[in-house]
Write a protein that holds these residues in place. Structure first.
Motif, PDB file in Angstrom:
ATOM      1  N   ASP A 370       0.802  -1.317  -0.104  1.00  0.00           N
ATOM      2  CA  ASP A 370       0.012   0.058   0.047  1.00  0.00           C
ATOM      3  C   ASP A 370       0.799   1.202  -0.177  1.00  0.00           C
ATOM      4  O   ASP A 370       0.521   2.350  -0.606  1.00  0.00           O
ATOM      5  CB  ASP A 370      -0.916   0.027   1.325  1.00  0.00           C
ATOM      6  CG  ASP A 370      -1.967  -0.893   1.009  1.00  0.00           C
ATOM      7  OD1 ASP A 370      -2.387  -1.650   0.016  1.00  0.00           O
ATOM      8  OD2 ASP A 370      -2.862  -1.165   2.094  1.00  0.00           O
ATOM      9  N   TRP A 371       1.886   1.171   0.787  1.00  0.00           N
ATOM     10  CA  TRP A 371       2.825   2.154   0.917  1.00  0.00           C
ATOM     11  C   TRP A 371       4.015   2.598  -0.130  1.00  0.00           C
ATOM     12  O   TRP A 371       4.969   2.888   0.352  1.00  0.00           O
ATOM     13  CB  TRP A 371       3.377   2.677   2.430  1.00  0.00           C
ATOM     14  CG  TRP A 371       2.055   3.074   3.133  1.00  0.00           C
ATOM     15  CD1 TRP A 371       1.047   2.460   3.908  1.00  0.00           C
ATOM     16  CD2 TRP A 371       1.631   4.722   3.277  1.00  0.00           C
ATOM     17  NE1 TRP A 371       0.326   3.193   4.573  1.00  0.00           N
ATOM     18  CE2 TRP A 371       0.468   4.441   4.190  1.00  0.00           C
ATOM     19  CE3 TRP A 371       2.132   5.705   2.709  1.00  0.00           C
ATOM     20  CZ2 TRP A 371      -0.300   5.793   4.541  1.00  0.00           C
ATOM     21  CZ3 TRP A 371       1.402   6.823   3.039  1.00  0.00           C
ATOM     22  CH2 TRP A 371       0.317   6.740   4.001  1.00  0.00           C
ATOM     23  N   PHE A 372       4.001   1.921  -1.121  1.00  0.00           N
ATOM     24  CA  PHE A 372       4.927   1.861  -2.097  1.00  0.00           C
ATOM     25  C   PHE A 372       4.396   2.341  -3.529  1.00  0.00           C
ATOM     26  O   PHE A 372       3.194   2.245  -3.873  1.00  0.00           O
ATOM     27  CB  PHE A 372       5.672   0.551  -2.218  1.00  0.00           C
ATOM     28  CG  PHE A 372       6.262   0.217  -1.075  1.00  0.00           C
ATOM     29  CD1 PHE A 372       7.655   0.159  -1.124  1.00  0.00           C
ATOM     30  CD2 PHE A 372       5.896  -0.387  -0.063  1.00  0.00           C
ATOM     31  CE1 PHE A 372       8.487  -0.097  -0.046  1.00  0.00           C
ATOM     32  CE2 PHE A 372       6.569  -0.967   1.068  1.00  0.00           C
ATOM     33  CZ  PHE A 372       7.993  -0.709   1.161  1.00  0.00           C
ATOM     34  N   VAL A 373       5.187   3.045  -4.278  1.00  0.00           N
ATOM     35  CA  VAL A 373       4.686   3.467  -5.687  1.00  0.00           C
ATOM     36  C   VAL A 373       6.029   3.231  -6.599  1.00  0.00           C
ATOM     37  O   VAL A 373       7.193   3.552  -6.294  1.00  0.00           O
ATOM     38  CB  VAL A 373       4.108   4.860  -5.865  1.00  0.00           C
ATOM     39  CG1 VAL A 373       4.174   5.030  -7.291  1.00  0.00           C
ATOM     40  CG2 VAL A 373       3.163   5.157  -5.033  1.00  0.00           C
ATOM     41  N   GLY A 374       5.859   1.970  -7.710  1.00  0.00           N
ATOM     42  CA  GLY A 374       6.951   1.798  -8.378  1.00  0.00           C
ATOM     43  C   GLY A 374       7.909   1.126  -7.695  1.00  0.00           C
ATOM     44  O   GLY A 374       9.308   0.974  -8.189  1.00  0.00           O
ATOM     45  N   GLY A 375       7.821   0.415  -6.592  1.00  0.00           N
ATOM     46  CA  GLY A 375       8.816  -0.089  -5.619  1.00  0.00           C
ATOM     47  C   GLY A 375       9.410   0.618  -4.797  1.00  0.00           C
ATOM     48  O   GLY A 375      10.351   0.256  -3.869  1.00  0.00           O
ATOM     49  N   GLU A 376       9.041   2.037  -4.642  1.00  0.00           N
ATOM     50  CA  GLU A 376       9.877   2.765  -3.898  1.00  0.00           C
ATOM     51  C   GLU A 376       8.722   3.528  -2.642  1.00  0.00           C
ATOM     52  O   GLU A 376       7.741   3.751  -3.159  1.00  0.00           O
ATOM     53  CB  GLU A 376      10.493   4.365  -4.509  1.00  0.00           C
ATOM     54  CG  GLU A 376      11.323   3.976  -5.535  1.00  0.00           C
ATOM     55  CD  GLU A 376      12.595   3.471  -4.895  1.00  0.00           C
ATOM     56  OE1 GLU A 376      13.000   3.677  -3.507  1.00  0.00           O
ATOM     57  OE2 GLU A 376      13.091   2.246  -5.429  1.00  0.00           O
ATOM     58  N   PRO A 377       9.254   3.706  -1.627  1.00  0.00           N
ATOM     59  CA  PRO A 377       8.426   3.929  -0.635  1.00  0.00           C
ATOM     60  C   PRO A 377       7.627   5.536  -0.536  1.00  0.00           C
ATOM     61  O   PRO A 377       8.597   6.177  -0.998  1.00  0.00           O
ATOM     62  CB  PRO A 377       8.964   3.695   0.801  1.00  0.00           C
ATOM     63  CG  PRO A 377      10.540   4.024   0.364  1.00  0.00           C
ATOM     64  CD  PRO A 377      10.552   3.194  -0.876  1.00  0.00           C
ATOM     65  N   ILE A 378       6.778   5.641  -0.405  1.00  0.00           N
ATOM     66  CA  ILE A 378       5.941   6.951  -0.521  1.00  0.00           C
ATOM     67  C   ILE A 378       6.450   7.840   0.708  1.00  0.00           C
ATOM     68  O   ILE A 378       6.877   7.149   2.040  1.00  0.00           O
ATOM     69  CB  ILE A 378       4.474   6.799  -0.245  1.00  0.00           C
ATOM     70  CG1 ILE A 378       3.863   6.103  -1.479  1.00  0.00           C
ATOM     71  CG2 ILE A 378       3.788   8.342  -0.299  1.00  0.00           C
ATOM     72  CD1 ILE A 378       2.584   5.864  -1.337  1.00  0.00           C
ATOM     73  N   GLU A 379       7.011   9.014   0.419  1.00  0.00           N
ATOM     74  CA  GLU A 379       7.421  10.055   1.605  1.00  0.00           C
ATOM     75  C   GLU A 379       6.489  10.370   2.515  1.00  0.00           C
ATOM     76  O   GLU A 379       5.300  10.674   2.031  1.00  0.00           O
ATOM     77  CB  GLU A 379       8.289  10.909   0.935  1.00  0.00           C
ATOM     78  CG  GLU A 379       9.561  10.594   0.272  1.00  0.00           C
ATOM     79  CD  GLU A 379      10.154  11.885  -0.310  1.00  0.00           C
ATOM     80  OE1 GLU A 379      10.053  12.799   0.160  1.00  0.00           O
ATOM     81  OE2 GLU A 379      11.140  11.850  -0.999  1.00  0.00           O
ATOM     82  N   VAL A 380       6.514  10.273   3.972  1.00  0.00           N
ATOM     83  CA  VAL A 380       5.539  10.923   4.966  1.00  0.00           C
ATOM     84  C   VAL A 380       6.343  11.623   5.910  1.00  0.00           C
ATOM     85  O   VAL A 380       7.720  11.453   6.240  1.00  0.00           O
ATOM     86  CB  VAL A 380       4.690   9.741   5.263  1.00  0.00           C
ATOM     87  CG1 VAL A 380       3.790   8.973   4.514  1.00  0.00           C
ATOM     88  CG2 VAL A 380       5.797   8.820   6.234  1.00  0.00           C
TER      89      VAL A 380
END
Length: 632
Positions: A370-380
Motif C-alpha cells: 500500500d505504501w509503495f509506488v513503483g517499488g519505492e516507499p511513499i514519503e511521509v
C-alpha cells in the motif's frame, strides 16, 4: 451471494471476502448449454464482447474422459469456503460441467479462515513466514495442495482500479501482496496501472484500465464468475440504516433500536457465518477480521454515499495544485488506550516508515504494498503535531479514494517502538519475522487495548469460534463532534458466529440476532416478513474460481489456453440467474460492468452465453495440452 459483513462499508477497502454464506439452489436445471463459441465471441479471442450472440451447434465431444500421459483421468482438487449452500452449489456445478469435459474434480469444503491459512497463504520453506504471496511460484507453495479455489471474492475497487495491483502484477514485485495463486501476466500490467495512477486525463485512464481488464479477461488467471448483490436482513426495529448505496454502512454509528428519536440501549447482534483470523490490523485483509476491529477503531476516514471524503480520525485534508502532496489533519481529541497518550502525526509517520514500509516485512503486513509506488516507499512527514504530509513521486488525482489511508488503521508508536528497536538489532529475516510474530501475540494487540476512544465500542471478549463482544465507549471521540452526543446508541455490539446457515436464519426470524446476510433463495420469505427489512446493496467484490499456478497446482494451469478452456465450460449465466436467483451479474474480468472503466470492446467473455461448449472446451484443451494427453 451475500457476505459475512456487519452491514458496514469496511468491506469496500478490504482485499478478500468469504463468499460461503449464501443460500441453496439445487443443481436441477443448472446444466449449462452446450454450444461452441461463435466468431467474435470468447472462443476465438478477438474480444468484440457481444454478450448476446446466437449460439451455434456444438462440435461433438471428443470423449468422456481426459487422460494424462500415464493413462489416468485428469483429476483436479477444488477447495471452497463453507457456511452456506450457494457456494457449495456453484462448486458442484463446476464439478458437473468439468466432468462433462472429462475432468474429475474432487471437492473439499473448509471454513473460510482455514482456507486462507492452509491453501491461500504460502511460503518457500518450512521455517519461513507464510503470507499471501511469499515469493516465486516455483518455490513458495501452500501447506495443502489445491488446483482450484471457490467461495472467495476479490475487491475490484471500481473507484480506483489501480488498487487491484496486489492481485495481478508479477509475483516478484513487493506490491503483489495477494497473488497467492502465482499468476504471471501475458503482457506487463504494472506499467499501465502506474501510468493510469498519475494521469489526470480521463480518456487516457480509460484506455489504460480497459487494456488491463482486457488482458485479465484473456489470461483468465481466475474464472471471473459473478458480481453479486449483497442481500442484507435487519430486524425491523433497527433504524438509522442509511441509503442502499455502494458505500452502505459508512455511518453505521447512527443505528439504534426503536422508532422516533434515537435513544441509548440494547445489544446489537450480527449473525456471522465465519469467525475472524486476527485482531491485528497489520494481518487483516479480509472482511470477517475487519468487522471486529472496526467496532473499536473508526479508521482514518471513510467515503460517503457520494463517494467523497468524510473525516473520522482525520478531520480534513488539502492537496497541492500538482496533486502529488496531500496533507491530512488529525482531530485533537483522539486518545490511545493503554497509556499511550494522544494520537499524533508522529505515530503515523513512525508506523508507516518502520512497519508498513519496512524491508523486510518483519511485522507480516498483509497489505505491504500500500505504501509503495513503483517499488519505492511513499514519503511521509509530520509538519506539525496533528498534520500528516504524504508526498507522492508523481501526480495522483485519486489518492484519497485509494485503500492507502481510506479505512486505514494505525498502531501507537509507544507500542511498536520496542519491537522495532529489537528488529534493528536482529540478524537475518527469520529473526526479524520472529519478533513480528511476538508483536502479533502482544496482549494489547490481541485485546485491542490500545484503541482508547478511537471507536464507538471497547473490546470486551473474543471467542474465535463463537462470539466477539464489545461495549459502548462513553468517551468516544466522535460523540458530539461527528455524530450526536449519545452515539453509539447500542450499549453493546457483538458478532455471533453460526456454524449452520439454517440456525443463523432462524435466529433472525426470532429476533435472537438483529442482522445477517441473506441467501438469495430466502430473500422473498424475509421480504414477506414484517419483522425484517431486506436491503439490496451493490458489491465491488468479484466472485472467483481461482486457478493455482504455483508448483503445487496442476502444471498445465500455467497455460492461459488451458484456463480459458476450463472457464469456457462453466456457464456464468447459470451461476448468476439460477444458482444466485438473479441476485448477481456475470463477471468477465476484474471490474463490474457498471464501472466507468469497463470497456466491453476489450473484454473477452469466457463462460458467457455462447461459451458454455463442452465439445468446444475439449478442443481448446486438445490444442493446449502437450503430447500424451488425450480424450477417450
Amino acid at each position: 451471494m451475500s457476505r459475512d459483513t456487519s452491514g458496514r462499508n469496511i468491506d469496500r477497502r478490504d482485499v478478500l471476502k468469504g463468499l460461503g454464506v449464501a443460500g441453496m439452489a439445487g443443481l436441477a436445471g443448472c446444466a449449462g448449454g452446450d454450444q461452441t463459441p461463435t466468431p467474435g465471441g470468447e472462443g476465438d479471442g478477438d474480444g468484440d464482447g457481444d454478450s448476446t450472440p446466437e449460439p451455434t451447434a456444438t462440435p461433438e465431444k471428443l470423449g468422456d474422459r481426459l487422460v494424462d500421459p500415464d493413462g489416468d483421468q485428469v483429476t483436479l482438487s477444488a477447495v471452497y469456503s463453507t457456511g452456506g449452500q450457494t457456494t457449495e452449489t456453484t462448486m458442484e456445478f463446476v464439478k458437473q460441467e468439468l466432468g462433462k469435459v472429462g475432468i474429475n474434480v474432487e471437492l473439499t469444503g473448509v471454513q473460510f479462515q482455514s482456507m486462507l491459512a492452509n491453501y491461500a497463504q504460502n511460503k518457500p520453506s518450512e521455517d519461513a513466514t507464510a503470507t499471501f504471496n511469499a515469493g516465486s511460484r516455483d518455490e513458495s507453495t501452500s501447506a495443502k495442495q489445491w488446483d482450484m479455489m471457490g467461495g472467495i471474492g476479490f475487491n475490484s475497487y471500481p473507484l480506483t482500479p489501480t488498487s487491484i495491483r496486489p492481485f495481478w502484477i508479477d509475483v516478484a514485485n513487493e506490491s503483489a501482496s495477494v497473488n497467492f495463486y502465482g499468476y504471471k501476466p501475458s503482457e506487463p500490467i504494472a506499467p499501465k496501472l502506474d501510468e493510469a495512477s498519475s494521469s489526470t486525463d480521463t480518456a487516457t485512464r480509460q484506455e489504460l484500465f480497459s487494456t488491463v481488464f482486457g488482458i485479465l479477461s484473456r489470461d483468465q488467471p481466475c474464472n471471473f464468475l459473478t458480481f453479486d448483490t449483497d442481500l442484507l436482513g435487519f430486524r425491523s426495529d433497527v433504524n438509522g440504516l442509511g441509503e442502499e448505496s455502494f458505500q452502505f454502512g459508512y455511518n453505521y454509528q447512527n443505528r439504534y433500536f426503536g422508532s422516533g428519536d434515537p435513544t441509548v440501549g440494547g445489544t446489537y447482534t450480527n449473525g456471522a457465518a465465519s469467525g475472524a483470523k486476527t485482531l491485528n490490523p497489520l494481518r487483516s485483509n479480509d472482511t470477517s477480521s475487519d468487522a471486529r476491529i472496526n467496532l473499536t477503531m473508526d479508521a482514518a476516514y471513510v467515503l460517503n454515499d457520494d463517494n467523497e471524503f468524510e473525516g473520522r480520525w482525520f478531520e480534513s485534508y488539502e492537496a497541492n495544485d500538482a496533486l502529488d502532496t496531500y496533507t491530512f489533519t488529525l482531530r485533537d481529541n483522539l486518545q490511545w488506550g493503554a497509556g499511550y497518550g494522544q494520537m499524533t502525526a508522529e505515530d503515523w509517520v513512525y508506523y508507516i516508515q518502520n512497519v508498513r514500509q519496512a524491508e523486510p516485512n518483519w511485522a507480516g503486513d498483509v497489505n505491504h504494498g500500500d505504501w509503495f509506488v513503483g517499488g519505492e516507499p511513499i514519503e511521509v512527514s509530520a509538519p506539525s503535531e496533528l498534520e500528516l504530509e504524504v508526498s507522492l513521486p508523481d501526480t495522483d488525482p485519486a489518492f484519497v479514494k485509494k485503500p492507502v489511508l481510506w479505512g486505514a488503521y494505525c498502531l501507537p508508536k509507544g507500542l511498536v517502538e520496542p519491537y522495532y528497536e529489537r528488529v534493528q538489532e536482529a540478524d537475518g529475516q527469520e529473526a526479524k519475522a520472529a519478533i513480528g510474530n511476538e508483536m502479533n501475540e502482544d496482549e494489547e494487540i490481541q485485546t485491542l487495548a490500545y484503541t482508547g476512544n478511537l471507536g464507538p465500542f471497547d473490546f470486551e471478549r473474543w471467542d474465535r469460534t463463537s462470539v466477539f463482544v464489545s461495549t459502548k465507549d462513553p468517551d468516544y471521540y466522535g460523540a458530539g463532534t461527528i455524530f450526536a452526543e449519545d452515539v453509539p446508541y447500542f450499549e453493546q455490539s457483538q458478532i455471533q458466529v453460526f456454524g449452520e446457515q439454517s440456525t443463523r436464519l432462524a435466529a433472525l426470524r426470532t429476533g435472537e440476532i438483529d442482522y445477517t446476510a441473506l441467501p438469495p433463495a430466502q430473500v422473498q420469505e424475509f421480504e414477506n416478513n414484517s419483522d425484517v427489512n431486506v436491503l439490496k446493496v451493490p458489491s465491488a467484490f468479484c466472485n472467483m474460481l481461482v486457478y493455482n499456478q504455483r508448483a503445487n497446482g496442476w502444471a498445465e494451469l500455467r497455460k492461459p489456453e488451458v484456463r480459458q478452456a476450463l472457464s469456457t465450460a462453466v456457464s456464468k449465466t447459470t451461476v448468476a440467474e439460477q444458482i444466485n436467483r438473479g441476485a448477481a451479474a456475470p463477471a468477465y474480468t476484474h471490474q463490474p460492468e457498471f464501472s466507468q472503466w469497463f470497456d466491453d470492446s476489450k473484454v473477452t467473455r469466457f463462460g458467457g452465453p455462447d461459451s458454455t461448449s463442452i465439445g468446444g472446451a475439449q478442443r481448446m484443451l486438445a490444442d493446449a495440452l502437450p503430447d500424451g494427453y488425450e480424450f477417450r
